[in-house]
Design a protein around this motif. Sequence first.
Motif, PDB file in Angstrom:
ATOM      1  N   ILE A 121      42.972  55.328  59.530  1.00 24.63           N
ATOM      2  CA  ILE A 121      42.135  54.456  60.346  1.00 24.63           C
ATOM      3  C   ILE A 121      40.642  54.377  60.247  1.00 24.63           C
ATOM      4  O   ILE A 121      39.724  53.596  59.780  1.00 24.63           O
ATOM      5  N   THR A 122      40.211  55.804  60.264  1.00 28.91           N
ATOM      6  CA  THR A 122      38.520  55.922  60.126  1.00 28.91           C
ATOM      7  C   THR A 122      38.282  55.873  58.763  1.00 28.91           C
ATOM      8  O   THR A 122      37.279  54.650  58.868  1.00 28.91           O
TER       9      THR A 122
ATOM     10  N   ALA B 219      33.076  62.903  62.105  1.00 24.53           N
ATOM     11  CA  ALA B 219      34.292  62.740  62.838  1.00 24.53           C
ATOM     12  C   ALA B 219      34.660  63.864  64.032  1.00 24.53           C
ATOM     13  O   ALA B 219      35.187  63.598  64.912  1.00 24.53           O
ATOM     14  N   LEU B 220      34.088  64.920  63.545  1.00 24.50           N
ATOM     15  CA  LEU B 220      34.053  66.068  64.460  1.00 24.50           C
ATOM     16  C   LEU B 220      33.278  65.773  65.765  1.00 24.50           C
ATOM     17  O   LEU B 220      33.846  66.145  66.978  1.00 24.50           O
ATOM     18  N   ILE B 221      32.256  65.346  65.471  1.00 26.68           N
ATOM     19  CA  ILE B 221      31.220  65.365  66.698  1.00 26.68           C
ATOM     20  C   ILE B 221      31.657  64.042  67.456  1.00 26.68           C
ATOM     21  O   ILE B 221      31.385  64.074  68.543  1.00 26.68           O
ATOM     22  N   HIS B 222      32.111  63.012  66.703  1.00 21.20           N
ATOM     23  CA  HIS B 222      32.495  61.747  67.512  1.00 21.20           C
ATOM     24  C   HIS B 222      33.555  61.925  68.369  1.00 21.20           C
ATOM     25  O   HIS B 222      33.876  61.153  69.496  1.00 21.20           O
TER      26      HIS B 222
ATOM     27  N   ILE C  28      24.591  57.599  60.509  1.00 18.30           N
ATOM     28  CA  ILE C  28      24.974  56.258  60.096  1.00 18.30           C
ATOM     29  C   ILE C  28      26.548  56.324  60.166  1.00 18.30           C
ATOM     30  O   ILE C  28      27.037  55.145  60.830  1.00 18.30           O
ATOM     31  N   PHE C  29      27.075  57.571  59.982  1.00 14.57           N
ATOM     32  CA  PHE C  29      28.812  57.244  59.879  1.00 14.57           C
ATOM     33  C   PHE C  29      29.137  57.291  61.516  1.00 14.57           C
ATOM     34  O   PHE C  29      29.956  56.489  61.915  1.00 14.57           O
ATOM     35  N   LEU C  30      28.186  57.892  62.295  1.00 12.31           N
ATOM     36  CA  LEU C  30      28.672  57.783  63.873  1.00 12.31           C
ATOM     37  C   LEU C  30      28.437  56.447  64.512  1.00 12.31           C
ATOM     38  O   LEU C  30      29.076  56.095  65.328  1.00 12.31           O
TER      39      LEU C  30
END
Length: 312
Positions: A225-226, A112-115, A195-197
């Motif tokens: 949401i996420t 989430a931080l990198i996204h 995978i999460f990204l």
Amino acid sequence: MSESAITRKTAGTEPKTYWTRKRREQLAGWLFIAPEVIGMLVIAVFPLLFSLFLSLTEWNLVGGLSAINFVGLDNFIELFRDNRFLLALKNNVLFTVGTVPVTMLLGVVLSALIHKKLYAKTFFKVAFFVPYICSTVAIAAVWQALYHPSKGPVNQILMQLGVSEPPRWLVDTSFSLIAIMIIYVWQLLGYQMIIFLAGMTNIPEELYEAATIDGASGIGQFRRITLPLLGPTTFFLAITSTISSFKIFDMIKFLTGGGPNYSSTVIVYQIYEEGFERFKMGYASAMSWVLFLIIMLVTSITWITQNRKVHY
């Protein structure tokens, strides 16, 4: 009767051939997939059935097929009297419980931080993913040096921080399994993040924009949401990570050999010991089937839980 009528009558009484065009096409199809089917039968199905048969026997591998002795369910009964197997089962459960949730939690948070619009996020993706594609033996060798009781950087840092007697890690019965769990989480984290990204890129940006207009904070958007929309991704990673954690072997073989005092022994490593060091193939096959049933049970429970969440 005219010649054409005789010809039509003769043609109508001719027997139909078996090799019709449809059957020839079906045969061609089977011939094309025959190598794959034969390979699957030889490489997968036959060993599976043979191991089930061996689990009901007592067989020393060096004695040849003539040494197979049918014992029924004795191997399975003996398993649950074997303190070493029970300890390996306990270690495997602890390893799974201690690595799968931690890896998934760190993976989704870092993803989430990198996204978000993070500076140099491509670099961070690569940096986290590199350990996953590196050789496990190479990674274990590096961490073995890091974990050195007296000269390793890990204990040097702990002593600088005021820890007078840091853990001896791989040679300590209380910390050997924990040390391997740390390495495993570090190695698998990059895969989980990728995978999460991939799952986060499929979430429409309009949802976040609408939530921002409604005054939702970043943490609120992440929770409402996420995380819900990452349900299928989370389910996939939970299943694959659980199976992978029960199959851990190479890292334990290289770092501790199941020791000290069996403190880091897991089921797969004990299967290897019983089958290829003590040559007790029947007993090892019984362990393999118990491991298979455990993985199938955990997978089924996870699957049922996920389906109930979807329906409700």
